[in-house]
Design an enzyme around this catalytic site. Structure first.
Site, PDB file in Angstrom:
ATOM      1  N   HIS A 330       0.848  -1.183   0.000  1.00  0.00           N
ATOM      2  CA  HIS A 330       0.000   0.000   0.000  1.00  0.00           C
ATOM      3  C   HIS A 330       0.883   1.232   0.000  1.00  0.00           C
ATOM      4  O   HIS A 330       1.940   1.235   0.626  1.00  0.00           O
ATOM      5  CB  HIS A 330      -0.918   0.016   1.231  1.00  0.00           C
ATOM      6  CG  HIS A 330      -2.077   0.930   1.064  1.00  0.00           C
ATOM      7  ND1 HIS A 330      -1.987   2.279   1.297  1.00  0.00           N
ATOM      8  CD2 HIS A 330      -3.339   0.689   0.632  1.00  0.00           C
ATOM      9  CE1 HIS A 330      -3.162   2.820   1.031  1.00  0.00           C
ATOM     10  NE2 HIS A 330      -3.994   1.894   0.621  1.00  0.00           N
ATOM     11  N   ASP A 386      -7.834  -5.467   0.045  1.00  0.00           N
ATOM     12  CA  ASP A 386      -8.353  -6.258  -1.069  1.00  0.00           C
ATOM     13  C   ASP A 386      -7.933  -7.718  -1.036  1.00  0.00           C
ATOM     14  O   ASP A 386      -8.401  -8.508  -1.852  1.00  0.00           O
ATOM     15  CB  ASP A 386      -7.910  -5.632  -2.399  1.00  0.00           C
ATOM     16  CG  ASP A 386      -8.679  -4.366  -2.676  1.00  0.00           C
ATOM     17  OD1 ASP A 386      -9.840  -4.296  -2.261  1.00  0.00           O
ATOM     18  OD2 ASP A 386      -8.114  -3.440  -3.291  1.00  0.00           O
TER      19      ASP A 386
HETATM   20  N1  CMC Z   1       4.110  -7.466  -4.958  1.00  0.00           N
HETATM   21  C1  CMC Z   1       5.445  -7.500  -5.155  1.00  0.00           C
HETATM   22  N2  CMC Z   1       6.252  -6.422  -5.033  1.00  0.00           N
HETATM   23  C2  CMC Z   1       5.657  -5.265  -4.708  1.00  0.00           C
HETATM   24  C3  CMC Z   1       4.279  -5.146  -4.482  1.00  0.00           C
HETATM   25  C4  CMC Z   1       3.493  -6.306  -4.617  1.00  0.00           C
HETATM   26  N3  CMC Z   1       2.175  -6.293  -4.404  1.00  0.00           N
HETATM   27  N4  CMC Z   1       3.968  -3.871  -4.178  1.00  0.00           N
HETATM   28  C5  CMC Z   1       5.125  -3.192  -4.209  1.00  0.00           C
HETATM   29  N5  CMC Z   1       6.150  -4.044  -4.523  1.00  0.00           N
HETATM   30  C6  CMC Z   1       7.576  -3.721  -4.581  1.00  0.00           C
HETATM   31  C7  CMC Z   1       7.915  -2.928  -5.816  1.00  0.00           C
HETATM   32  O1  CMC Z   1       8.286  -3.777  -6.883  1.00  0.00           O
HETATM   33  C8  CMC Z   1       9.062  -2.081  -5.316  1.00  0.00           C
HETATM   34  O2  CMC Z   1      10.210  -2.898  -5.244  1.00  0.00           O
HETATM   35  P1  CMC Z   1      11.671  -2.281  -5.596  1.00  0.00           P
HETATM   36  O3  CMC Z   1      11.893  -1.242  -4.537  1.00  0.00           O
HETATM   37  O4  CMC Z   1      12.584  -3.435  -5.524  1.00  0.00           O
HETATM   38  O5  CMC Z   1      11.543  -1.696  -6.963  1.00  0.00           O
HETATM   39  C9  CMC Z   1       8.659  -1.757  -3.886  1.00  0.00           C
HETATM   40  O6  CMC Z   1       7.830  -2.864  -3.467  1.00  0.00           O
HETATM   41  C10 CMC Z   1       7.893  -0.453  -3.735  1.00  0.00           C
HETATM   42  O7  CMC Z   1       6.795  -0.487  -4.634  1.00  0.00           O
HETATM   43  P2  CMC Z   1       6.105   0.800  -5.240  1.00  0.00           P
HETATM   44  O8  CMC Z   1       5.446   0.424  -6.528  1.00  0.00           O
HETATM   45  O9  CMC Z   1       7.089   1.924  -5.251  1.00  0.00           O
HETATM   46  O10 CMC Z   1       5.019   1.116  -4.128  1.00  0.00           O
HETATM   47  P3  CMC Z   1       3.799   2.088  -4.305  1.00  0.00           P
HETATM   48  O11 CMC Z   1       3.557   2.697  -2.982  1.00  0.00           O
HETATM   49  O12 CMC Z   1       3.966   2.992  -5.463  1.00  0.00           O
HETATM   50  O13 CMC Z   1       2.606   1.079  -4.690  1.00  0.00           O
HETATM   51  C11 CMC Z   1       0.717  -0.290  -4.637  1.00  0.00           C
HETATM   52  C12 CMC Z   1       1.543   0.756  -3.887  1.00  0.00           C
HETATM   53  C13 CMC Z   1      -0.563  -0.587  -3.851  1.00  0.00           C
HETATM   54  C14 CMC Z   1       0.305   0.263  -6.003  1.00  0.00           C
HETATM   55  C15 CMC Z   1       1.568  -1.564  -4.807  1.00  0.00           C
HETATM   56  O14 CMC Z   1       1.955  -2.064  -3.541  1.00  0.00           O
HETATM   57  C16 CMC Z   1       0.865  -2.635  -5.618  1.00  0.00           C
HETATM   58  O15 CMC Z   1       0.931  -2.632  -6.850  1.00  0.00           O
HETATM   59  N6  CMC Z   1       0.152  -3.615  -4.927  1.00  0.00           N
HETATM   60  C17 CMC Z   1      -0.596  -4.600  -5.637  1.00  0.00           C
HETATM   61  C18 CMC Z   1      -1.937  -4.039  -6.088  1.00  0.00           C
HETATM   62  C19 CMC Z   1      -2.894  -3.890  -4.932  1.00  0.00           C
HETATM   63  O16 CMC Z   1      -3.080  -4.783  -4.119  1.00  0.00           O
HETATM   64  N7  CMC Z   1      -3.572  -2.717  -4.892  1.00  0.00           N
HETATM   65  C20 CMC Z   1      -4.589  -2.421  -3.892  1.00  0.00           C
HETATM   66  C21 CMC Z   1      -4.197  -1.318  -2.964  1.00  0.00           C
HETATM   67  S1  CMC Z   1      -5.269  -1.186  -1.534  1.00  0.00           S
HETATM   68  C22 CMC Z   1      -6.801  -0.761  -2.128  1.00  0.00           C
HETATM   69  C23 CMC Z   1      -6.848   0.493  -2.936  1.00  0.00           C
HETATM   70  O17 CMC Z   1      -6.193   1.483  -2.614  1.00  0.00           O
HETATM   71  O18 CMC Z   1      -7.588   0.499  -3.899  1.00  0.00           O
END
Ligand code: CMC
Length: 463
Positions: A330, A386
């Site tokens: 998140h 989720d």
């Molecule tokens: N699985 C594997 N690796 C992950 C994941 C994941 N679900 N989420 C983040 N990472 C890794 C990412 O690859 C990165 O690694 P590195 O530093 O080595 O490059 C690191 O963690 C940081 O990720 P980020 O993309 O910079 O994090 P963010 O804050 O921009 O993204 C997020 C947040 C929710 C978009 C992301 O965690 C994600 O894609 N999760 C899966 C989708 C999901 O479950 N979304 C629902 C969110 S909650 C409900 C809502 O808000 O709607």
């Protein structure tokens, strides 16, 4: 705010509590600036105004310094009194009330009232609110025909987004957004009609006749009746499902400045009507990184197929070849998502009723594997709301591609509260971010085409 021409070494005043300002020295010019630090928020958030950077120029014709913040990682776009999140400590509160207490004791419509009005309703206010929302559950018959135009396999979120946008045309006075009475009726209509639209979409996909609202039932019971009622004269919902859905609606009702809420605020800031602004929120929510994640969790679990395949799947995610572990991570929560804790407990209650299945086993195994794996732990990736919601929705027999529609029904309460707060905020203007242009510098046009005559359709068929 003052500007001094001489370079100064930072004083200790601020650390001694003397001045509420940031001293900045521009290394390009040697000039020093005092940037005012705004009054802290209730929970101590502090900020400076991005626009205050504009005074820092290398020459008088310079536009001034911008702040560059892709994805708004460290930019507050508004002051809000609606929802508070402390991501490091897993805290979520609506108008000051902890989410755990609201999920335990409130109803969704009580929460919707709280989000909009800032205070819990009195008995009389609650009864009026419920009455108004119940009174407006019917939609215009033309909406039925509009939905019938969709193919049987149209995605429910596409249909919902289009139907809500179309509703704007049924209520032309909704564009009078600075008339409090018009705002109120639009908010009531949207909250009232969203479950009706959602249920109509469900029935369209299934090829079932639409069921009209039954206004003797409460909000969630009525929704389930419109979804599931067949020939019985009165639909009686499973009380475990009704309670679970009401709690899930509460958990999803608002989440401060997330992607879809920011979309509603940004689109609403053009002073368009609320139906159109909410349609923009639905479009944003549809994406797999946002509300669409609950659908993707189930698709991922289906792909894993068996608990024994979990370790290999986790390895693939870590190697970057297998996509992300959906339902994990998140932007804001970095210790745990408090909603996920409530959902997991709710899942236990629902599964006691409908029985445990293979997919739940896969989910539990995935969670266990990820929580003990350094890749996820070091990146502070924990289950989000989720991760388990999809399993609950599926156990209630909702199709996978319908899950995000349920999220949208609930989030409508938050979108509308945030939309109204934005409209009444004197500091807000039309949302219009800046950019740092990195394209070509000015160049002269010279055609690269040998033949400019447009091809006719007939031509293109012949060719
Ligand atoms: N699985 C594997 N690796 C992950 C994941 C994941 N679900 N989420 C983040 N990472 C890794 C990412 O690859 C990165 O690694 P590195 O530093 O080595 O490059 C690191 O963690 C940081 O990720 P980020 O993309 O910079 O994090 P963010 O804050 O921009 O993204 C997020 C947040 C929710 C978009 C992301 O965690 C994600 O894609 N999760 C899966 C989708 C999901 O479950 N979304 C629902 C969110 S909650 C409900 C809502 O808000 O709607």
């Amino acid at each position: 705010m003052s500007q001094t021409e001489t370079a100064t070494t930072p004083s200790n005043d601020a650390t001694q509590g003397g001045r509420n300002a940031l001293e900045v020295r521009d290394g390009r010019t040697g000039k020093s600036y005092d940037i005012q630090i705004l009054e802290p928020g209730t929970e101590g958030d502090t900020a400076v105004r991005g626009a205050d950077l504009r005074q820092m120029k290398v020459n008088p014709g310079d536009f001034g310094l911008l702040s560059y913040d892709p994805a708004f990682m460290n930019t507050a776009s508004c002051k809000s009194a609606i929802t508070y999140i402390d991501g490091d400590n897993g805290i979520l509160r609506y108008r000051g009330y902890p989410i755990e207490q609201l999920a335990e004791g409130a109803t969704f419509l009580e929460v919707a009232y709280l989000l909009r009005n800032g205070e819990l309703p009195s008995q009389g206010e609650y009864e009026q609110w419920v009455h108004d929302i119940t009174y407006h559950t019917y939609v215009h018959e033309n909406i039925k025909r509009f939905l019938e135009g969709f193919r049987y396999d149209a995605h429910p979120m596409s249909m919902l987004c289009s139907a809500v946008a179309a509703m704007s045309s049924f209520y032309p006075k909704a564009k009078n957004i600075f008339d409090p009475a018009e705002r109120s009726i639009s908010i009531i209509r949207l909250l009232a009609k969203m479950p009706t639209l959602a249920a109509m979409i469900y029935r369209h996909v299934k090829g079932l006749p639409f069921v009209y609202p039954d206004n003797d039932l409460n909000y969630v019971e009525n929704f389930l009746s419109m979804v599931a009622r067949m020939s019985e004269p009165k639909y009686e919902a499973n009380p475990v499902f009704t309670k679970a859905l009401d709690v899930l609606f509460i958990l999803h009702a608002d989440h401060e400045q997330n992607c879809s809420t920011s979309a509603v605020r940004a689109v609403g800031s053009s002073h368009v009507d609320p139906f159109s602004a909410v349609a923009a929120g639905i479009a944003a929510l549809y994406g797999p990184l946002h509300g669409g994640a609950n659908e993707q969790v189930l698709r991922m679990i289906e792909e894993i197929e068996h608990p024994k395949n979990v370790p290999a799947f986790i390895d693939e995610v870590k190697s970057g070849k297998g996509g992300r572990l959906m339902g994990f991570g998140h932007r804001v929560y970095k210790s745990y998502d408090p909603r996920a804790r409530i959902v997991k407990k709710l899942a236990d209650e629902v599964f006691q009723q409908v029985g445990m299945d293979k997919d739940l086993e896969i989910a539990l195994k995935l969670e266990e594997a990820a929580l003990s794996d350094d890749y996820f732990v070091s990146r502070k990736l924990y289950p989000n709301v989720d991760f388990y919601t999809g399993l609950i929705y599926r156990s209630m027999a909702f199709p996978t591609d319908f899950f995000t529609v349920l999220f949208a029904v609930a989030r409508t309460a938050g979108w509308l509260a945030q939309w109204e707060e934005m409209l009444l905020d004197k500091e807000q203007k039309i949302a219009r971010p800046r950019q740092i242009y990195i394209g070509p510098a000015e160049r002269q046009y010279q055609s690269t085409l040998a033949d400019k005559a447009p091809r006719t359709r007939k031509d293109s068929i012949r060719r």
